[in-house]
Design a protein around this motif. Sequence first.
Motif, PDB file in Angstrom:
ATOM      1  N   PRO A  44     -49.125  56.990  94.827  1.00  0.00           N
ATOM      2  CA  PRO A  44     -49.254  55.724  95.566  1.00  0.00           C
ATOM      3  C   PRO A  44     -48.100  55.526  96.542  1.00  0.00           C
ATOM      4  O   PRO A  44     -46.983  55.978  96.297  1.00  0.00           O
ATOM      5  CB  PRO A  44     -49.235  54.663  94.452  1.00  0.00           C
ATOM      6  N   GLN A  45     -48.411  54.868  97.663  1.00  0.00           N
ATOM      7  CA  GLN A  45     -47.392  54.564  98.669  1.00  0.00           C
ATOM      8  C   GLN A  45     -46.834  53.165  98.438  1.00  0.00           C
ATOM      9  O   GLN A  45     -47.558  52.255  98.047  1.00  0.00           O
ATOM     10  CB  GLN A  45     -47.987  54.658 100.069  1.00  0.00           C
ATOM     11  N   LYS A  46     -45.548  53.039  98.695  1.00  0.00           N
ATOM     12  CA  LYS A  46     -44.922  51.737  98.507  1.00  0.00           C
ATOM     13  C   LYS A  46     -45.337  50.794  99.644  1.00  0.00           C
ATOM     14  O   LYS A  46     -45.351  51.179 100.813  1.00  0.00           O
ATOM     15  CB  LYS A  46     -43.399  51.885  98.489  1.00  0.00           C
ATOM     16  N   THR A  47     -45.682  49.580  99.309  1.00  0.00           N
ATOM     17  CA  THR A  47     -46.073  48.577 100.299  1.00  0.00           C
ATOM     18  C   THR A  47     -45.150  47.366 100.197  1.00  0.00           C
ATOM     19  O   THR A  47     -44.460  47.177  99.196  1.00  0.00           O
ATOM     20  CB  THR A  47     -47.526  48.125 100.077  1.00  0.00           C
ATOM     21  N   ASN A  48     -45.147  46.567 101.243  1.00  0.00           N
ATOM     22  CA  ASN A  48     -44.331  45.345 101.245  1.00  0.00           C
ATOM     23  C   ASN A  48     -45.177  44.134 101.627  1.00  0.00           C
ATOM     24  O   ASN A  48     -44.752  43.274 102.406  1.00  0.00           O
ATOM     25  CB  ASN A  48     -43.141  45.498 102.195  1.00  0.00           C
ATOM     26  N   ASN A  49     -46.382  44.099 101.111  1.00  0.00           N
ATOM     27  CA  ASN A  49     -47.317  43.030 101.466  1.00  0.00           C
ATOM     28  C   ASN A  49     -46.771  41.651 101.102  1.00  0.00           C
ATOM     29  O   ASN A  49     -46.868  40.700 101.893  1.00  0.00           O
ATOM     30  CB  ASN A  49     -48.664  43.248 100.784  1.00  0.00           C
ATOM     31  N   GLU A  79     -43.634  40.833 100.588  1.00  0.00           N
ATOM     32  CA  GLU A  79     -42.446  40.559 101.396  1.00  0.00           C
ATOM     33  C   GLU A  79     -42.851  40.108 102.796  1.00  0.00           C
ATOM     34  O   GLU A  79     -42.294  39.133 103.343  1.00  0.00           O
ATOM     35  CB  GLU A  79     -41.570  41.808 101.486  1.00  0.00           C
ATOM     36  N   ALA A  80     -43.787  40.802 103.395  1.00  0.00           N
ATOM     37  CA  ALA A  80     -44.218  40.475 104.760  1.00  0.00           C
ATOM     38  C   ALA A  80     -44.800  39.068 104.832  1.00  0.00           C
ATOM     39  O   ALA A  80     -44.536  38.321 105.789  1.00  0.00           O
ATOM     40  CB  ALA A  80     -45.253  41.500 105.228  1.00  0.00           C
ATOM     41  N   LYS A  81     -45.575  38.715 103.825  1.00  0.00           N
ATOM     42  CA  LYS A  81     -46.170  37.383 103.811  1.00  0.00           C
ATOM     43  C   LYS A  81     -45.091  36.302 103.681  1.00  0.00           C
ATOM     44  O   LYS A  81     -45.103  35.291 104.408  1.00  0.00           O
ATOM     45  CB  LYS A  81     -47.161  37.283 102.651  1.00  0.00           C
ATOM     46  N   LEU A  98     -37.812  28.863 100.943  1.00  0.00           N
ATOM     47  CA  LEU A  98     -38.545  29.983 101.538  1.00  0.00           C
ATOM     48  C   LEU A  98     -37.755  31.283 101.425  1.00  0.00           C
ATOM     49  O   LEU A  98     -38.337  32.363 101.232  1.00  0.00           O
ATOM     50  CB  LEU A  98     -38.871  29.680 102.999  1.00  0.00           C
ATOM     51  N   SER A  99     -36.428  31.188 101.545  1.00  0.00           N
ATOM     52  CA  SER A  99     -35.588  32.390 101.387  1.00  0.00           C
ATOM     53  C   SER A  99     -35.638  32.904  99.955  1.00  0.00           C
ATOM     54  O   SER A  99     -35.675  34.124  99.719  1.00  0.00           O
ATOM     55  CB  SER A  99     -34.137  32.065 101.768  1.00  0.00           C
ATOM     56  N   ILE A 127     -39.927  40.340  97.438  1.00  0.00           N
ATOM     57  CA  ILE A 127     -39.410  41.717  97.472  1.00  0.00           C
ATOM     58  C   ILE A 127     -39.409  42.313  96.068  1.00  0.00           C
ATOM     59  O   ILE A 127     -39.804  43.466  95.866  1.00  0.00           O
ATOM     60  CB  ILE A 127     -37.992  41.729  98.076  1.00  0.00           C
ATOM     61  N   LYS A 128     -38.978  41.512  95.085  1.00  0.00           N
ATOM     62  CA  LYS A 128     -38.979  41.972  93.702  1.00  0.00           C
ATOM     63  C   LYS A 128     -40.408  42.233  93.209  1.00  0.00           C
ATOM     64  O   LYS A 128     -40.653  43.187  92.472  1.00  0.00           O
ATOM     65  CB  LYS A 128     -38.304  40.934  92.805  1.00  0.00           C
ATOM     66  N   SER A 129     -41.338  41.370  93.643  1.00  0.00           N
ATOM     67  CA  SER A 129     -42.735  41.542  93.255  1.00  0.00           C
ATOM     68  C   SER A 129     -43.304  42.851  93.807  1.00  0.00           C
ATOM     69  O   SER A 129     -44.039  43.566  93.114  1.00  0.00           O
ATOM     70  CB  SER A 129     -43.570  40.355  93.769  1.00  0.00           C
ATOM     71  N   ASP A 130     -42.948  43.168  95.057  1.00  0.00           N
ATOM     72  CA  ASP A 130     -43.388  44.448  95.643  1.00  0.00           C
ATOM     73  C   ASP A 130     -42.813  45.626  94.855  1.00  0.00           C
ATOM     74  O   ASP A 130     -43.510  46.624  94.620  1.00  0.00           O
ATOM     75  CB  ASP A 130     -42.940  44.536  97.103  1.00  0.00           C
TER      76      ASP A 130
END
Length: 328
Positions: free
Chosen positions: A83-88, A90-92, A119-120, A127-130
């Motif tokens: 699997p490839q790492k995603t930052n979905n 984080e991006a949201k 929000l920060s 990021i931790k969730s990703d």
Amino acid sequence: MGWKGTVRSIGAAVRAAERDAKRRQRELERQEAHYAKMQDLEQAAYEVDVYENHLDVIQSIHKECSPPIDWNQIFLSERPQEPQKTNNNEAKAQSLLYSYKPGLIDRLFKREQKKRQILSKKLVEAIKSDELEYSDKISNWKKKNQEWDESVTMAASLLDGKAETKIEAINDLQPFSEIANLGSSLSVTVHDNGILEATINVHASEIKSLLKSGKLSIKKMPKGKFNEIYQDYVCSCILRIANELFAALPDNLVLVTALDELLNTQTGHLEESPILSVALSRSTLAHLNLEAIDPSDSMSNFKHNMLFKKTQGFHLVERISPDGLSYK
């Protein structure tokens, strides 16, 4: 998914399609809880139903089989992709932070800084969730990868005819549990030329019937009737065993031999002796309509040794030799 997981996943669907005799058996088993409360006549009728169902079950064993495993397909299957790492996440979260513009209320009550802090914080959590999702995917991929390695290794070994792997697959799958529950024991061996032979030990039974008075009568079954039922039972077991072996292994031919206690007229003692020995091919068995055949009559489709007379039952026969036969 590994081959064991594949078998488990479709096993439920196969069991749901069980034959009528087995469904009736389960219904009678549910009634057993009320047996003690039945009147004598009801108990007698119930016991007859149970026994007649038992006769149906033992003569239709060949109508079911475990799901087949396509070892060629497993061997040619592709390794699971990493699997490839995603930052979905984080991006949201980042988009929400960067696009935040304080409204009149936020400016009026001086909540802009607090909102940006919230929000920060959500961005850090995203990021931790990703990272956690990626870790879970990697863990799952490693498990699937290990299962794939085991499956392909076993497939290669089976397609190469390795004897120890054949036995390992049968031990893992346990395909003969129903036959064992009916009271017959079974063992499997692999001959030097790769031919697999299953040997089943079979045994006799009794018949139950209602007398006109309604009382239950337990008596020995008339010899001719018993012999015919017993022959069908033995042949049904032979067919089921062969089908289970073909479902579990890539072999195209197997030997199945049934043993029973026969009188040795030289010693006067009962001895375990072969009464039916059959060499069954995958292609021939696959073309039979197992729902409609007579198990005993179907033996004529295969090379077999059987000496049976309705009035005398089975007689001693020789095991079919694996010499000259090929499992491929």
